[in-house]
Design a protein around this motif. Structure first.
Motif, mmCIF file in Angstrom:
data_model
loop_
_atom_site.group_PDB
_atom_site.id
_atom_site.type_symbol
_atom_site.label_atom_id
_atom_site.label_comp_id
_atom_site.label_asym_id
_atom_site.label_seq_id
_atom_site.Cartn_x
_atom_site.Cartn_y
_atom_site.Cartn_z
ATOM 1 N N SER A 78 0.843 -1.193 0.000
ATOM 2 C CA SER A 78 0.000 0.000 0.000
ATOM 3 C C SER A 78 0.874 1.237 0.000
ATOM 4 N N GLU B 69 8.705 -1.667 -11.739
ATOM 5 C CA GLU B 69 7.368 -2.170 -11.431
ATOM 6 C C GLU B 69 7.154 -3.593 -11.927
ATOM 7 N N TRP C 17 2.183 -6.946 -13.905
ATOM 8 C CA TRP C 17 2.455 -5.614 -14.454
ATOM 9 C C TRP C 17 2.699 -5.699 -15.962
ATOM 10 N N SER D 256 -1.797 0.860 -18.110
ATOM 11 C CA SER D 256 -2.813 -0.045 -17.576
ATOM 12 C C SER D 256 -2.698 -0.245 -16.068
ATOM 13 N N ALA D 257 -1.722 0.395 -15.445
ATOM 14 C CA ALA D 257 -1.536 0.239 -14.000
ATOM 15 C C ALA D 257 -2.623 0.971 -13.228
ATOM 16 N N THR D 258 -2.843 0.517 -12.003
ATOM 17 C CA THR D 258 -3.772 1.232 -11.134
ATOM 18 C C THR D 258 -3.084 2.462 -10.553
ATOM 19 N N GLU D 259 -3.868 3.431 -10.120
ATOM 20 C CA GLU D 259 -3.284 4.607 -9.467
ATOM 21 C C GLU D 259 -2.552 4.206 -8.191
ATOM 22 N N GLU D 260 -3.070 3.211 -7.496
ATOM 23 C CA GLU D 260 -2.414 2.744 -6.280
ATOM 24 C C GLU D 260 -1.014 2.221 -6.588
ATOM 25 N N GLN D 261 -0.873 1.452 -7.662
ATOM 26 C CA GLN D 261 0.446 0.946 -8.024
ATOM 27 C C GLN D 261 1.403 2.084 -8.367
ATOM 28 N N ARG E 229 1.324 5.127 -7.285
ATOM 29 C CA ARG E 229 1.663 5.872 -6.068
ATOM 30 C C ARG E 229 2.569 5.060 -5.140
ATOM 31 N N ARG F 12 -0.344 10.839 -15.009
ATOM 32 C CA ARG F 12 -1.729 10.371 -14.915
ATOM 33 C C ARG F 12 -2.347 10.687 -13.566
ATOM 34 N N VAL F 13 -1.507 10.720 -12.526
ATOM 35 C CA VAL F 13 -2.050 10.855 -11.176
ATOM 36 C C VAL F 13 -1.758 12.202 -10.528
#
Length: 707
Positions: free
Chosen positions: A160, A198, A205, A210-215, A217, A340-341
């Protein structure tokens, strides 16, 4: 005698290399620097020095073959201790107070010039750390280990952002140990976290899009810097983290940093979120570093260009020129995907945000409440690191390398003078020394004017040099550029004054006794025969070399120097290689030198980044005496796991422990969390780690590293 064939019977390593980056894998090139070596070099200047020095294209054999093969490359001679260099005692602190000025460590350190005694490690492809007989090693910290109070234990499958902000970051690079007591039984471990991969951090991966924002961050949180309290294990040379964490600290992509120095507050550094141009969130791609005499850490921001993308094309010509010189994209997309984030990584929205990275960062590990500072007086480029010495008149001198093909070597000289002692008043003063001073860039001149059309007529690759001023006495010395522009766009400023284009200058370290400065030049496979000079004498230089610099009159603040090549790396049986004059049949082969360090006995240590693994040689750590009968006898002290690079390294002030960072284990093309190329260090998913190496001994005998 070390086996230089590594059991293969093959000595000529050049045909074994399968890419343009030494032995580094394509995956490492992609994640560490966004394949900067695969692109044209950002330095497109045709400065006066190269125009004068190089007139004709010559063949590779014409340069170093035939008669030139018998050249003595450099004397490597060491004079007596330089009067200008102060050997400083490591700062100490005890819980709740500062020691009075003049306190020293109560330790037994090896005497200067102590000979090396270990049996060199031979080349191998073992997926582990390999050290000489009689030595042992253990993991001190690994990616994900708790650092901050309350941080959870690492759980690969349940990562996390919040957890990673308090845990040891990813790819560790620079390593320093700062004492917490006078007997060196407790200390602060200080470590950079350069970049993330990653592919090896997350199951499944594919790419940033295509990654999540959590990944994304989590990866952002895994960058930065760690301070960890460690303690000695009994009376050995081994170190481990303490159970208490009150001195521990994690700096990451959202930690606050303060811009200081002449460029702080410049319009070039202002953004929507920071209209003052003085406060930055995070530090990126921190590579090597240094320890100041007043007990702070200098950390170099290197390949920051790869974190910035554009949601729209950049069309302004001036912006495109400035971005291009630093390798920053001017069209949409990055492999990182951070834009992106967070809008600050979108240069179409925030064109000044990249200007807030690429600095030397100063961190006070003894004060976890302090705000780290980005030192604009030292210039902005792709800093490998910065190391400090004291000039004859008491001013502070910092040496820096810009780690890219055809870029430069720099020096900063402070305006104010260093005040010895660890009392608060002197320490507070010393922490301002790197905020104001003169900035220079190096020009190397060979002693043989006919080179490269003919071999150096004195039989040496050596010469003289000068430090060309960029900023002096608070004024710009670059036509058409203000002080702020010189410091924010230092590469463009340096291009204008004609320094020497070098073969990836990385770590630069002054010897603590002699004052001689050693420069690791990792490689440059793009140098053509028409671009060689005596300081960079090989085209297609895939193996790198090491240069020594002696400042005139032994004064680190001098504006002129002499230099010589100490090591031309590569296969010792290759006549184009040189190992400080030592019998090459006895040395260990080294390639792609990266980090430089010295032990208390004055011996030179080198860590490598790009040994040709296809030839059966992993990266590792090497040591070489620089004077005496054994001068130039380079020996491999350790090798690291598959796909890994050896970083750091550092030798503790008592000479009993070597610490090195094992960066990117298993980072080989095709590797994923399901298709592991390494299981270092715990037999499962590979985790970058800092390891401790010490010499085993019975009883209370206290032998030293390298004996």
């Amino acid at each position: 005698m070390p086996d230089t064939t590594n059991g293969t019977g093959r000595h000529r390593l050049l045909p074994l290399l399968n890419n343009g980056h030494g032995g580094r894998s394509a995956m490492t090139c992609m994640y560490r620097c966004a394949d900067q070596c695969a692109h044209p070099a950002p330095n497109t200047s045709d400065n006066e020095y190269f125009g004068d020095m190089v007139q004709k294209a010559i063949s590779r054999r014409g340069l170093l073959g035939g008669a030139a093969a018998a050249l003595v490359v450099g004397t490597g001679a060491v004079a007596g201790p330089a009067a200008a260099t102060t050997r400083t005692t490591a700062p100490v602190a005890t819980a709740g107070r500062r020691p009075p000025a003049g306190d020293e460590l109560r330790i037994d350190a090896p005497e200067y010039g102590r000979p090396i005694g270990f049996q060199a490690v031979t080349g191998n492809t073992v997926d582990s750390v390999v050290v000489p007989n009689g030595y042992d090693w253990s993991v001190t910290m690994s990616w994900g280990d708790p650092v901050e109070q309350g941080a959870p234990d690492f759980d690969f499958d349940n990562q996390s952002v919040e957890a990673q902000q308090g845990q040891f970051g990813y790819n560790c690079d620079f390593v320093a140990v700062l004492p917490l007591d006078r007997n060196l039984n407790r200390a602060l471990l200080c470590v950079n976290h350069e970049y993330t991969n990653e592919n090896l951090m997350f199951h499944g991966w594919t790419d940033a899009e295509s990654a999540t924002e959590e990944q994304l961050r989590i990866a952002m949180a895994a960058h930065g810097f760690s301070v960890v309290e460690i303690e000695r294990v009994g009376d050995t040379g081994e170190w481990r983290p303490t159970k208490r964490r009150r001195n521990n600290r994690r700096l990451h992509t959202w930690s606050e940093f303060k811009l200081v120095g002449p460029a702080a507050g410049s319009d070039l550094l202002k953004t929507s979120d920071d209209p003052s141009g003085t406060t930055v969130l995070g530090t990126l791609n921190n590579c090597a570093g240094g320890v100041t005499p007043w007990g702070t850490i200098l950390s170099g921001e290197e390949n920051f260009h790869q974190y910035f993308g554009a949601t729209d094309d950049i069309t302004d010509a001036t912006t495109r020129e400035r971005f291009g010189r630093y390798g920053i994209r001017t069209s949409p997309g990055t492999r990182r995907g951070w834009e992106r984030v967070e809008d600050r990584f979108d240069v179409a929205s925030e064109p000044n945000e990249p200007n807030r990275y690429g600095w030397v960062v100063e961190i006070d590990p003894y004060d976890r409440t302090s705000t780290p500072r980005k030192l604009t007086a030292l210039g902005r480029f792709k800093h490998e690191g910065a190391t400090v010495t004291i000039a004859r008149d008491g001013r502070v001198v910092a040496y820096m390398g810009d780690d890219e093909r055809f870029d430069y070597i720099y020096k900063f000289v402070s305006k104010k003078k260093y005040k010895p002692g660890n009392n608060k008043r002197h320490r507070d003063h010393n922490k301002t020394l790197l905020e104001d001073g003169d900035l220079y860039v190096a020009r190397f001149t060979g002693n043989s004017p006919e080179f490269p059309d003919s071999p150096p007529d004195d039989g040496l690759f050596d010469g003289t040099g000068e430090w060309l001023p960029l900023i002096e006495d608070g004024e710009s010395k670059v036509d058409g550029m203000s002080v702020e522009e010189v410091l924010v766009f230092t590469r463009l400023a340096a291009d204008k004054v004609g320094p020497t284009k070098m073969d990836r200058p990385e770590d630069i370290e002054p010897h603590p006794i002699t004052g001689t400065v050693y420069v690791a030049l990792t490689n440059n496979n793009r140098r053509t025969p028409a671009e060689v000079d005596e300081a960079n004498p090989r085209p297609d230089n895939r193996f790198g070399h090491v240069i020594s610099i002696d400042e005139d009159n032994g004064d680190a603040a001098a504006t002129s120097f002499t230099w010589s090549i100490v090591i031309l790396c590569g296969d010792p049986e290759d006549p184009e290689t040189y190992y400080d004059g030592f019998d090459k049949s006895q040395v260990s082969m080294i390639s792609c030198p990266d980090n430089v360090a010295f032990d208390p006995a004055g011996r030179l240590w080198l860590a490598t980044d790009g040994m040709p693994g296809s030839a059966g040689v992993h990266d590792g750590m090497f040591v070489m005496p620089i004077e005496g009968d054994d001068k130039g006898h380079l020996r491999r002290f350790s090798s690291v796991p598959a796909g890994a690079e050896c970083c750091g390294p550092t030798i503790t002030p008592d000479g009993r422990t070597a610490l090195m960072a094992i960066q990117h284990p298993g980072e080989l093309s095709g590797a994923t969390t399901e298709n592991r190329m390494s299981t270092f260090p715990y037999g499962n998913q590979p985790r970058p780690s800092v390891v401790t190496v010490w010499r085993k001994t019975p009883g209370n005998d206290r032998p030293f590293i390298g004996d």
